[in-house]
Design a protein around this motif. Structure first.
Motif: not given
Lengths: 130, 389, 303
Positions: C121-133
């Motif tokens: 889980r990562k938090t960015t300016k947009l919100g909190s979620g997951h990067f999927i590659t």
């Protein structure tokens, strides 16, 4: 570490370009054409889809190095979103490699900051080689 | 007052073995286990066994005590053990302590180590919001209520003044340090950023962390362990690897020194503690900056690489950005902590050893003299390592 | 990261290496009208040899108006898990493509894709979620013509999260760290006075507070009240990581007082991006929270 600085390309970003780009790339996600839906998802407005951004990176390279340039690879990362009523300004640097190949490092900035950064690997068209 | 005469440690001990775990973002094992693996790898590299070890040194920040690492690594009685304080500033000092023990006959074979789950466990970059009211806690405490809470922000405060004083642009001055590290890491299969170089444009476009520092000015965070084996120069010659002789080793703290928050002294344009280290290294070795083949300079954040080059006299004040841009000294050939791994500077010492053995992935031809430094912004340490003979 | 986040990440990680869609087919063969429309909309010069522009690659795989098809059950399941965890929004972040040969009208694309990685889980300016590659390989017949690695951020929007956070107690700033050696300073602040020390031996002004003098070693000192005039000696603009008690971006200054000592402080009365070295500032006291008074410095110039 340094290459040839490429000319700047300024692209006015209209609502028409964002929606037109989304449809031309067959991307029907609502955030790229529906401002109300975009707001519900926490975005202040519609924004450009990555397929359009990727295509504009390709356009920048084609315009700077000639339409016959073969693009071998593109690596891009998105930064700030690209909203309408803004300008996307591409700058780049070309570093020649062997046998007419080369690398272009590209940055596309808008008024919020860097929208896209990346590198493009190309083979120049015969007539463009020195 | 710091010393102004050569010391008597130079040339008496050598690094005979280096060993590391894989550098990752989630090791999946304990910090103790990482330490033990690194110690075993370093002993194997030297051609020694746990039974040969009689001394151990680490960082006060390490969570695995010498005795516990010894216990789990099959090491027996210890006649020497020590820990150095001040975070990454301890790195080269662990080797200095080991060398002093070896040179005085207090120990024969000393293993130094640092191992942590700094990415998957406690991340330094996540910042500090509370400190005990000890002298150490109070010193840092002056900055906390105002939201100056992270290592990046403490470095950024000095960097801003440095850039201002010399009229430098942040992206232009700092970018080449990051690009150089990532260029070297791109060739290093053990580096986290293997095959992932960056351009100056990517550096300049990376997001702000603490202005004037961008994301690509900040080192990564790592899980892993690194160990080194130190013994006498004489004995090292009989072991498996070509010795990396400890030509000079030094620690340094400046006047009115703090840990990361030395904001209240002098001009904030240098690292006086590294100046103390530099003077001692040059005096003991008799070498001058022009005679160094490779610089492995601690790079948790790019600006302090520039200040170190100036403190060591590789160039004048304010000139280091141009010095790096013009590639006048091979720097951080493993990829540094920006590109290889953040191992609190210990991986940099291993790279110094590889350069002298001729086994670096970015080998500098005939490298015979390597400068290695430890954590910056804190009381610190440094080493001059030399090829034998 | 909370334990729930860890548990979700464990479940998501199980999808790494699994197929995200096999034997997908482009809805249309590569064709002139789509190339022309694309070039027109993007202002892209038409390739002189009649091939499709390379950066159009992904277009040939897009499902179009009727939404995703050809996605594997794995992929849909993973997305359902994320939706259930509140990560209902999605944004593309990275795209890496290789073009092994130009695509020409008539080429019929088939593609396979695999879920490469799912981030914690990562938090960015947009919100909190997951990067999927995901990585896709595109073929025409048996020939691989391109590869496409794509990273998306699937997240819970920050605004939705913030309101729930605000309902909880507002996070507090870190408290001053106080002991016997510096209690006098904080007593001064409580009386709206900014006190520094002056050595009784050599008259050197001293800050931060310490029991003795670094210049002469004298242990005798007197507290003096600062005039309140100062300048910005250096500053930092804090962006990341976010701390709940602060609202990035915000500026933190290193203020040099007229008396010659420096202290860390917030600079107020000026936007975070207008703080500059050398800017004159004037002391004030701010009750930043109910039980926390701090000295702050107000920019004196109209900016």
């Amino acid at each position: 570490m340094s290459g040839e600085t490429l000319p700047e390309l300024r692209i006015p970003v209209t609502r028409k370009l964002i929606v037109g780009g989304a449809i031309a790339t067959r991307d029907y996600q609502d955030v790229h054409h529906d401002a109300v839906a975009a707001k519900e998802r926490g975005s202040p407005d519609i924004f450009m889809n990555i397929l359009t951004t990727n295509g504009l990176v390709g356009r920048y390279v084609a315009e700077c190095l000639g339409p016959g340039t073969q693009v071998w690879a593109v690596k891009i990362r998105l930064g700030v979103p690209q909203y309408p009523d803004d300008e996307l300004v591409f700058t780049g640097e070309f570093t020649p490699g062997d046998d007419g190949t080369g690398q272009v490092s590209v940055v596309g900035r808008n008024r919020l900051g860097a929208h896209v950064t990346g590198t493009v690997t190309v083979v120049l068209a015969e007539e463009a080689r020195e | 007052m710091s010393r102004s005469a050569p010391d008597r440690l130079g040339g008496r001990a050598a690094i005979a073995g280096i060993g590391a775990t894989k550098f990752s973002k989630d090791s999946g094992r304990s910090e103790l286990k990482l330490a033990v693996e690194a110690v075993h790898a370093a002993l194997d590299d030297a051609g020694l066994t746990p039974a040969d070890v009689d001394g151990m040194v680490s960082f006060t920040m390490d969570t695995s005590p010498e005795i516990t690492v010894a216990q789990a690594a099959g090491i027996g009685e210890l006649s020497f053990f020590s820990r150095i304080h001040y975070g990454g500033g301890a790195a080269c000092a662990t080797v200095q302590q080991a060398a002093m023990a070896v040179a005085t006959g207090i120990a024969e074979t000393v293993v130094v180590y640092r191992a942590f789950n700094e990415r998957s466990g406690r991340r330094f970059g996540s910042g500090v919001t509370r400190r005990e009211p000890s002298a150490e806690g109070v010193a840092l405490g002056w900055a906390l209520p105002y939201g100056l809470l992270t290592p990046a922000s403490w470095v950024a405060m000095a960097a801003q003044r440095y850039l201002h004083t010399y009229g430098l642009d942040a992206a232009e001055a700092l970018g080449p340090v990051a690009v150089t590290a990532r260029k070297h890491a791109a060739n290093n299969p053990n580096a986290y950023f293997y095959e992932r170089p960056i351009t100056l444009a990517e550096h300049a476009a990376s997001r702000w962390i603490a202005e004037p520092l961008r994301l690509l000015d900040c080192c990564q965070e790592t899980d892993g362990g690194q160990a080194l084996v130190i013994t006498s120069a004489e004995r090292a010659r009989d072991l498996r690897q070509k010795p990396a002789v400890i030509t000079a080793a030094a620690q340094g703290a400046g006047r009115a020194q703090e840990q990361m928050t030395s904001f209240y002294r002098d001009e904030l344009t240098g690292l006086p503690e590294m100046g103390v280290v530099a003077r001692q290294l040059w005096q003991t070795s008799g070498l001058a900056p022009g005679e160094v083949d490779v610089g492995i300079l601690y790079d948790h954040f790019t600006p302090f690489v520039l200040m170190q080059l100036e403190e060591f006299g590789f160039c004048g004040p304010g000139e280091a950005a141009a010095f790096v841009r013009e590639e006048r000294l091979p720097l951080n050939t493993h990829g540094g902590q920006l590109g290889e791994a953040y191992l609190h500077g210990m991986n940099g010492i291993a790279e110094g050893v590889r350069q002298l053995r001729g086994s670096s992935v970015n080998q500098v031809p005939d490298a015979a003299r390597v400068l290695v430094t430890a954590g910056t912004g804190v009381p610190t340490s440094g080493l001059l390592l030399g090829a034998d003979g | 990261m909370s334990q729930d986040d860890d548990a979700l990440h464990e479940r998501l990680k199980a999808y790494e290496g699994k197929s995200a869609g096999e034997g997908g087919r482009g809805p249309d063969p590569v064709n002139d009208p789509m190339i022309r429309h694309w070039c027109e909309a993007l202002g892209h010069p038409a390739p002189p040899d009649g091939s499709a522009p390379a950066t159009m690659l992904q277009v040939w795989t897009m499902a179009g108006y009727n939404g995703p098809t050809g996605r594997s059950e794995n992929y849909l399941e993973m997305f359902r898990l994320l939706d259930e965890a509140g990560c209902t929004s999605i944004v593309a972040t990275d795209c890496e493509q290789e073009y092994l040969r130009p695509l020409r009208p008539g080429d019929e694309l088939v593609y396979d894709s695999v879920i490469e990685t799912v981030s914690p889980r990562k938090t960015t300016k947009l919100g909190s979620g997951h990067f999927i590659t995901t990585r896709m390989e595109l073929r025409v017949g048996d020939e691989t013509v391109g590869t496409h690695r794509f990273r998306v951020f699937k997240y819970a929007p920050a605004k939705a999260r913030k309101s729930s956070e605000e309902a909880a107690t507002k996070a507090k700033r870190p408290r001053p760290v106080v002991n016997r050696d510096n209690a006098g300073f904080w007593e001064g602040v409580a009386d709206r006075k900014l006190l520094f020390q002056r050595c009784d031996g050599c008259r050197t002004a001293r800050f931060p507070w310490l029991p003795g003098c670094n210049s002469c070693g004298s242990q005798e000192w007197t507290a003096e009240e600062a005039s309140g005039d100062g300048t910005v000696y250096s500053y930092v603009v804090m962006h990341h990581p976010p701390f709940p008690a602060f609202d990035p971006p915000y500026a933190v200054g290193l203020i040099e007082l007229a008396e010659g000592v420096r202290m860390i402080c917030n600079v107020v009365g000026v936007p975070y991006d207008k703080v500059r070295i050398g800017m004159p500032v004037r002391l004030e006291f701010a009750e930043v929270e109910d039980d926390l008074v701090l000295p702050v410095f107000r920019a004196e110039e109209a900016v």
